[in-house]
Design an enzyme around this catalytic site. Structure first.
Site, PDB file in Angstrom:
ATOM      1  N   ASP A 227      -4.261 -66.654  27.040  1.00 45.47           N
ATOM      2  CA  ASP A 227      -3.341 -67.387  26.166  1.00 45.47           C
ATOM      3  C   ASP A 227      -2.134 -67.913  26.927  1.00 45.47           C
ATOM      4  O   ASP A 227      -1.385 -68.756  26.422  1.00 45.47           O
ATOM      5  CB  ASP A 227      -2.886 -66.511  25.002  1.00 45.47           C
ATOM      6  CG  ASP A 227      -2.259 -65.197  25.458  1.00 45.47           C
ATOM      7  OD1 ASP A 227      -1.226 -65.229  26.148  1.00 45.47           O
ATOM      8  OD2 ASP A 227      -2.804 -64.132  25.110  1.00 45.47           O
ATOM      9  N   ASP A 297      -3.916 -57.938  31.228  1.00 48.48           N
ATOM     10  CA  ASP A 297      -3.659 -58.455  29.883  1.00 48.48           C
ATOM     11  C   ASP A 297      -5.011 -58.624  29.196  1.00 48.48           C
ATOM     12  O   ASP A 297      -5.539 -59.733  29.055  1.00 48.48           O
ATOM     13  CB  ASP A 297      -2.909 -59.778  29.979  1.00 48.48           C
ATOM     14  CG  ASP A 297      -2.358 -60.240  28.636  1.00 48.48           C
ATOM     15  OD1 ASP A 297      -2.643 -59.574  27.626  1.00 48.48           O
ATOM     16  OD2 ASP A 297      -1.653 -61.265  28.599  1.00 48.48           O
ATOM     17  N   PRO A 304     -15.905 -55.217  25.421  1.00 52.63           N
ATOM     18  CA  PRO A 304     -16.577 -55.341  26.726  1.00 52.63           C
ATOM     19  C   PRO A 304     -15.662 -55.180  27.929  1.00 52.63           C
ATOM     20  O   PRO A 304     -16.154 -55.064  29.061  1.00 52.63           O
ATOM     21  CB  PRO A 304     -17.162 -56.761  26.656  1.00 52.63           C
ATOM     22  CG  PRO A 304     -17.448 -56.969  25.209  1.00 52.63           C
ATOM     23  CD  PRO A 304     -16.306 -56.303  24.500  1.00 52.63           C
TER      24      PRO A 304
END
Length: 441
Positions: A227, A297, A304
């Site tokens: 992000d 992060d 997973p």
């Protein structure tokens, strides 16, 4: 003669079956939610329908209010509920109370989707009608409850006014919603990741405590973080010459560039940031580059990404840290994921000399959350407020909304139960027995 009328059709409700079929459970919920909203109950009436095709029938009921009414009908065979809340706003504005009641009941039924009608009733041209209530007609929208399970028994969510993106990549489902509470909200595989409204809680504390503890951070590796929020914070440090973002999923990058600009603030256009698409585990395993900081992060450990929280991977990260380098990451919720937090902290202690857990409340996640800084040379807890203030001023770091030097030590000052989860038993303060998870007494 003005009023607010809220109606909702709730679909695929994930609540307990008792809320749809048991009169005492449903009526208690409705009465308690009404009292909490401070609306005035005058009377209530309920009817339980007979069994249908061998299954319990639904319930219909009305609570008469001094302000008007709450009506509800359950459809257990469809896992559905219809809600109807109306309040008169003639002598007082009861809008907030009605919305609180409506939202509380909606959250209790945990629908996967819903259709909500917000209708302004009465003489809209009247001089005493509030200006905000004078548009012709009501605001009718299909909304969805964006929900995240914190563990098998608890969750947290928000109503979304629009779904902006929904892509199934080769690795995960990537979604962006627009919400009234936090603006654009980013979700991966039905897990809440970040939002425009609260991203600074997480991203500032994930990056600045370690970056300011380092005297001169120049090269940083971010694993995940597609992000762009963590990278944007790190680029505020003028000594940073290079950030490598190792992000598995290119769809995350594309979606973030399109929808999450207020989070990454064009960090992807900064020449100091290099995006490497691929498995972070393999990148750390094979790279010969060394870094002053590594930021993990990542998604939660039960996704997973679980192997990136292992002792093996922490040792791989230790190998590529320069002298004085630090690793920073999130550990999970000490309230809802106590075992996970304890395991992650223990794995860090097996590898690094200094492990400094932090705790803060993150609104999007609805919980107290743990982060940590780990390294072999620098303990971020040892820095004074004067040193941190000097470095903040020298680096001209501005635009922060959560972290500042005076907060630094507070982040590392842990509640006793968090100490018990994240520190060796001999170093945790107090003598209370360690419990795996908070539960009602």
């Amino acid at each position: 003669m003005q009023g607010l009328h809220l109606t909702g059709d709730l679909f695929e409700c994930g609540c307990s079956a008792a809320l749809l079929t048991d009169l005492e459970t449903l009526s208690t919920l409705c009465r308690n939610a009404t009292n909490d909203s401070t609306l005035t109950i005058v009377d209530d009436k309920w009817h339980v329908f007979p069994d249908w095709n061998g299954q319990p029938g639904g319930i219909t009921g009305t609570i008469l209010l001094a302000e008007s009414h709450l009506a509800i009908h359950t459809w257990p065979e469809r896992s559905g509920v219809t809600l109807d809340v109306y309040v008169c706003n003639f002598t007082a504005d009861n809008t907030g109370k009605a919305e609180q009641l409506f939202d509380a009941l909606t959250m209790a039924f945990r629908p996967k989707s819903q259709v909500v009608n917000r209708i302004i009733r009465g003489d809209l041209a009247a001089d005493d009608a509030p200006p905000a209530e004078k548009p012709a007609g009501g605001d009718v929208a299909r909304s969805e409850l964006v929900f995240d399970w914190l563990n098998a028994h608890s969750g947290y969510g928000y109503t979304a006014t629009a779904k902006l993106a929904d892509i199934q990549s080769p690795y995960q489902r990537v979604e962006v919603y627009d919400t009234q509470q936090f603006g654009k909200l980013f979700r991966l595989d039905e897990r809440l990741m970040t939002s425009e409204g609260d991203e600074f809680f997480y991203h500032e504390c994930m990056t600045h405590p370690a970056a300011l503890a380092h005297p001169n951070p120049e090269s940083i590796l971010v694993i995940g973080g597609g992000d762009g929020g963590s990278s944007e914070e790190l680029l505020k440090h003028p000594s940073v010459r290079r950030i490598v973002m190792a992000e598995l999923d290119p769809v995350v990058i594309d979606i973030s560039k399109k929808w999450l600009g207020s989070i990454h603030k064009d960090a992807f256009d900064d020449p100091r940031l290099e995006v490497r698409i691929g498995d972070g585990f393999e990148y750390v395993k094979s790279t010969q580059e060394r870094f002053d900081m590594i930021v993990l992060d990542l998604t939660d450990p039960d996704t997973p990404a679980f192997h990136l929280y292992s002792e093996e991977f922490f040792r791989m990260c230790q190998r590529i840290l320069k002298p004085g380098g630090m690793l920073t990451l999130h550990l999970g919720s000490p309230v809802y994921q106590a075992d996970t937090v304890s395991r992650n902290a223990a794995n860090l202690r097996k590898v690094f000399r200094h492990v400094a857990p932090m705790s803060l409340f993150i609104p999007l996640y609805g919980s107290l959350w743990c982060l940590a800084v780990a390294g072999d040379s620098i303990d971020p807890r040892s820095l004074s407020a004067d040193t941190l203030t000097q470095r903040t001023n020298d680096r001209r770091i501005e635009g922060l909304r959560y972290y500042y030097p005076g907060l630094h030590q507070a982040l590392f000052t842990l509640p006793l139960f968090v100490q018990e989860l994240t520190q060796p038993p001999s170093s945790a303060s107090g003598s209370a027995p360690r419990v795996p998870q908070l539960r009602a007494a």
